[in-house]
Design a protein around this motif. Structure first.
Motif, short mmCIF file in Angstrom:
data_model
loop_
_atom_site.label_atom_id
_atom_site.label_comp_id
_atom_site.label_asym_id
_atom_site.label_seq_id
_atom_site.Cartn_x
_atom_site.Cartn_y
_atom_site.Cartn_z
N ASP A 359 7.76 5.87 -0.68
CA ASP A 359 9.04 5.50 -0.08
C ASP A 359 9.00 4.07 0.44
O ASP A 359 10.01 3.35 0.41
CB ASP A 359 9.39 6.45 1.08
CG ASP A 359 9.76 7.84 0.61
OD1 ASP A 359 9.91 8.02 -0.62
OD2 ASP A 359 9.90 8.74 1.45
N ASP A 360 7.86 3.66 0.94
CA ASP A 360 7.71 2.32 1.49
C ASP A 360 7.09 1.35 0.48
O ASP A 360 7.37 0.14 0.52
CB ASP A 360 6.84 2.36 2.75
CG ASP A 360 7.46 3.20 3.85
OD1 ASP A 360 8.53 2.81 4.34
OD2 ASP A 360 6.87 4.23 4.22
N TYR A 361 6.23 1.88 -0.39
CA TYR A 361 5.51 1.04 -1.35
C TYR A 361 5.62 1.65 -2.75
O TYR A 361 4.81 2.49 -3.14
CB TYR A 361 4.04 0.92 -0.95
CG TYR A 361 3.84 0.38 0.45
CD1 TYR A 361 4.11 -0.95 0.74
CD2 TYR A 361 3.41 1.22 1.49
CE1 TYR A 361 3.94 -1.45 2.03
CE2 TYR A 361 3.24 0.72 2.77
CZ TYR A 361 3.50 -0.61 3.03
OH TYR A 361 3.33 -1.10 4.31
N PRO A 362 6.66 1.25 -3.52
CA PRO A 362 6.80 1.78 -4.88
C PRO A 362 5.52 1.56 -5.69
O PRO A 362 4.89 0.50 -5.60
CB PRO A 362 7.97 0.95 -5.45
CG PRO A 362 8.75 0.54 -4.23
CD PRO A 362 7.73 0.32 -3.16
N ASP A 363 5.14 2.58 -6.47
CA ASP A 363 3.91 2.54 -7.25
C ASP A 363 2.74 2.14 -6.35
O ASP A 363 2.09 1.10 -6.55
CB ASP A 363 4.04 1.56 -8.42
CG ASP A 363 2.91 1.70 -9.43
OD1 ASP A 363 2.09 2.63 -9.28
OD2 ASP A 363 2.83 0.86 -10.34
N PRO A 364 2.44 2.94 -5.33
CA PRO A 364 1.46 2.54 -4.30
C PRO A 364 0.05 2.31 -4.82
O PRO A 364 -0.73 1.60 -4.17
CB PRO A 364 1.50 3.71 -3.31
CG PRO A 364 2.02 4.86 -4.09
CD PRO A 364 2.98 4.28 -5.08
N GLN A 365 -0.30 2.87 -5.98
CA GLN A 365 -1.65 2.67 -6.52
C GLN A 365 -1.81 1.29 -7.15
O GLN A 365 -2.94 0.86 -7.43
CB GLN A 365 -1.97 3.75 -7.55
CG GLN A 365 -1.98 5.18 -6.98
CD GLN A 365 -2.92 5.33 -5.81
OE1 GLN A 365 -4.07 4.89 -5.88
NE2 GLN A 365 -2.45 5.94 -4.74
N ARG A 366 -0.71 0.61 -7.38
CA ARG A 366 -0.77 -0.72 -8.00
C ARG A 366 -1.09 -1.77 -6.94
O ARG A 366 -0.50 -1.80 -5.88
CB ARG A 366 0.58 -1.04 -8.67
CG ARG A 366 0.66 -2.42 -9.32
CD ARG A 366 1.90 -2.48 -10.22
NE ARG A 366 3.09 -2.05 -9.50
CZ ARG A 366 3.91 -2.87 -8.85
NH1 ARG A 366 3.67 -4.17 -8.82
NH2 ARG A 366 4.99 -2.39 -8.25
N PHE A 367 -2.04 -2.66 -7.25
CA PHE A 367 -2.39 -3.75 -6.34
C PHE A 367 -1.41 -4.90 -6.58
O PHE A 367 -1.45 -5.55 -7.62
CB PHE A 367 -3.83 -4.20 -6.58
CG PHE A 367 -4.29 -5.30 -5.65
CD1 PHE A 367 -4.57 -5.02 -4.32
CD2 PHE A 367 -4.44 -6.60 -6.10
CE1 PHE A 367 -4.98 -6.02 -3.46
CE2 PHE A 367 -4.86 -7.61 -5.25
CZ PHE A 367 -5.13 -7.32 -3.93
N ASP A 368 -0.54 -5.15 -5.61
CA ASP A 368 0.55 -6.10 -5.81
C ASP A 368 0.86 -6.87 -4.52
O ASP A 368 1.68 -6.44 -3.71
CB ASP A 368 1.80 -5.36 -6.28
CG ASP A 368 2.97 -6.29 -6.54
OD1 ASP A 368 2.74 -7.52 -6.65
OD2 ASP A 368 4.11 -5.81 -6.63
N PRO A 369 0.22 -8.04 -4.33
CA PRO A 369 0.47 -8.84 -3.12
C PRO A 369 1.92 -9.31 -3.00
O PRO A 369 2.34 -9.68 -1.89
CB PRO A 369 -0.48 -10.03 -3.29
CG PRO A 369 -1.57 -9.53 -4.18
CD PRO A 369 -0.88 -8.61 -5.14
N GLN A 370 2.68 -9.30 -4.10
CA GLN A 370 4.06 -9.74 -4.03
C GLN A 370 4.88 -8.87 -3.07
O GLN A 370 5.94 -9.29 -2.61
CB GLN A 370 4.71 -9.69 -5.42
CG GLN A 370 4.21 -10.76 -6.37
CD GLN A 370 4.55 -12.17 -5.92
OE1 GLN A 370 3.72 -13.08 -6.01
NE2 GLN A 370 5.76 -12.38 -5.42
N ARG A 371 4.37 -7.67 -2.78
CA ARG A 371 5.09 -6.81 -1.81
C ARG A 371 5.30 -7.55 -0.49
O ARG A 371 6.28 -7.30 0.23
CB ARG A 371 4.28 -5.55 -1.51
CG ARG A 371 3.91 -4.67 -2.66
CD ARG A 371 3.08 -3.49 -2.14
NE ARG A 371 2.31 -2.83 -3.18
CZ ARG A 371 2.77 -1.87 -3.97
NH1 ARG A 371 4.01 -1.47 -3.82
NH2 ARG A 371 2.00 -1.32 -4.89
#
Length: 446
Positions: A359-371
């Motif tokens: 809910d807070d982090y779409p695709d949470p397993q993906r490492f994505d600093p752009q969040r």
């Protein structure tokens, strides 16, 4: 129920209205064993089934409500400290009764006022040079073109940095602390999640060895306190020890020598292992994500750090080092969302699970600093330092240290990328570190 309703000041209600979250249909003994052996794994299995709150019977903490919902975490962290206080037992059984971890209510608030100045604002700027110097000193011996563990070098960097920040100088006493602190932190971290025995069972038992380290530590700290007090420039010193020795409470009283020793031990332990573990994960992650590394390298040659900060935030989310923060219910009952928790229960926020919410982090397993690029995370969905009145007092110090260490490495080394699988998490007791030590390969920039 809206978040604003959940976040309202908790009320004390009759004990007859106790309403606990659901509990797993698993014998308490098996719950205890599972939590002791792999708490992150078992909580991760239960959250999808039971949702944002469920009840367990845990070793050490007893009857416990596990929370994995940011709204409930917010309510807990913002609650009246007379209703919910420090979790029992806590790290004070390892760090000492004078540690900020041992204090509650007004005593805790008074102590934090004394500890905050050295770790905020202008004081932190004074430490940036130390962070860079210690990184360069440690990196001088790094091998080129060969894989090596970064965790232990990061441990030495963070320990040396906090020692210099706390004591303001180098010398024989600090050399002795360098020998004492690492094995003490490793042993203490493991014992902190186990029940405390009624006695130490001799010098060859783990608790006996921990007590022996503590005696050696107290001797060294006693000599350091005397040296600092006798310094002709005592009033001008800006190191943490001098600041604590000069600090007074509102009534004019000051910390005892024993309390100062306990507090310094807390700072050395908390400012050492967790920061180093996070940096181990940083190098493990960026060496597996070429596009992230490329952006970091480009930014490191400028005065900016916006992307570097985003990377650090994402590492803290995706590879959470401290996986829970807890409180203890002191009021007759405590309202937590739709639940009513009775006195004597612990409430533990599963930080790792909060960080994995889709809910807070779409695709949470993906490492994505752009969040996190160009925006700060939600205060209660990104909680690597805990929250509320017990949020880590050294959070700013740790963040600046990680930023400077990463920038320094990027400016002096080229990090080689790898297609190797990501390292698994290894429990050191309190903290989770890369199982293979956060390995990387570097070459010096010419």
């Amino acid at each position: 129920m809206s978040e604003s309703t959940i976040a309202a000041t908790p009320a004390v209600t009759p004990v007859s209205q106790v309403r606990l979250p659901p509990a797993p249909a698993v014998p308490h003994f098996l719950q205890a064993v599972g939590f002791s052996v792999s708490r992150k794994w078992i909580v991760g299995k239960l959250v999808p089934r039971y949702g944002g709150a469920f009840t367990m019977k845990l070793p050490v903490f007893g009857p416990t409500v596990i929370v994995a919902d940011p709204a409930l975490a917010k309510q807990l962290f913002m609650a009246d400290t007379d209703a919910v206080g420090n979790i029992q037992p806590n790290l004070s059984r390892v760090l000492g009764s004078g540690s900020v971890f041992a204090l509650d209510g007004a005593d805790h608030k008074r102590r934090r006022r004394l500890l905050t100045p050295p770790f905020h604002g202008r004081s932190i700027k004074n430490y940036e040079r130390i962070f860079e110097e210690e990184t360069l000193r440690e990196a001088a011996n790094w091998p080129e073109g060969r894989s090596f563990e970064t965790l232990e070098p990061m441990m030495r960097i963070t320990l040396n940095a906090i020692l210099r920040a706390v004591f303001g100088a180098d010398g024989a006493h600090l050399d002795e602390l360098r020998r004492i602190i690492p094995p003490w932190v490793t042993l203490g971290s493991r014992l902190a999640v186990l029940p405390t025995p009624s006695r130490t069972y001799g010098r060859f038992s783990p608790w006996g060895r921990l007590a022996a380290y503590r005696r050696r530590y107290d001797e060294v700290i006693g000599r350091l306190i005397d040296d600092v007090r006798d310094d002709p420039n005592f009033d001008e010193r800006d190191d943490v020890l001098a600041l604590l020795l000069r600090s007074t409470y509102e009534d004019g009283s000051s910390m005892s020598r024993q309390d100062i020793g306990d507090e310094l031990l807390t700072l050395l332990a908390a400012g050492h292992e967790t920061t180093a573990a996070t940096m181990g994960w940083v190098f493990e992650r960026i060496s597996r994500h070429p596009e992230v590394l490329e952006k970091l390298v480009a930014e490191a040659d400028t005065d900016g750090n916006e992307y570097r900060q985003a990377v650090l935030l994402e590492v803290q989310r995706a590879r959470t080092v401290i996986d829970f923060a807890g409180r203890h219910v002191y009021a007759p009952t405590f309202e937590l969302g739709e639940w009513v928790i009775p006195r004597g229960f612990s409430i533990v926020v599963a930080i790792d699970q909060v960080h994995q919410r889709s809910d807070d982090y779409p695709d949470p397993q993906r490492f994505d600093p752009q969040r996190f690029y160009g925006q700060r995370p939600n205060t209660f969905s990104h909680i690597p330092f805990g929250g509320g009145t017990r949020r880590c007092v050294g959070a700013v110090f740790a963040n600046v240290e990680m930023d400077v260490v990463l920038r320094t490495v990027l400016r002096h080394f080229t990090i080689e990328t790898t297609t190797a699988p990501g390292e698994k998490a290894h429990s050191r007791g309190v903290a989770y570190t890369p199982a293979d030590g956060g390995r990387m390969v570097v070459r010096r920039r010419r």
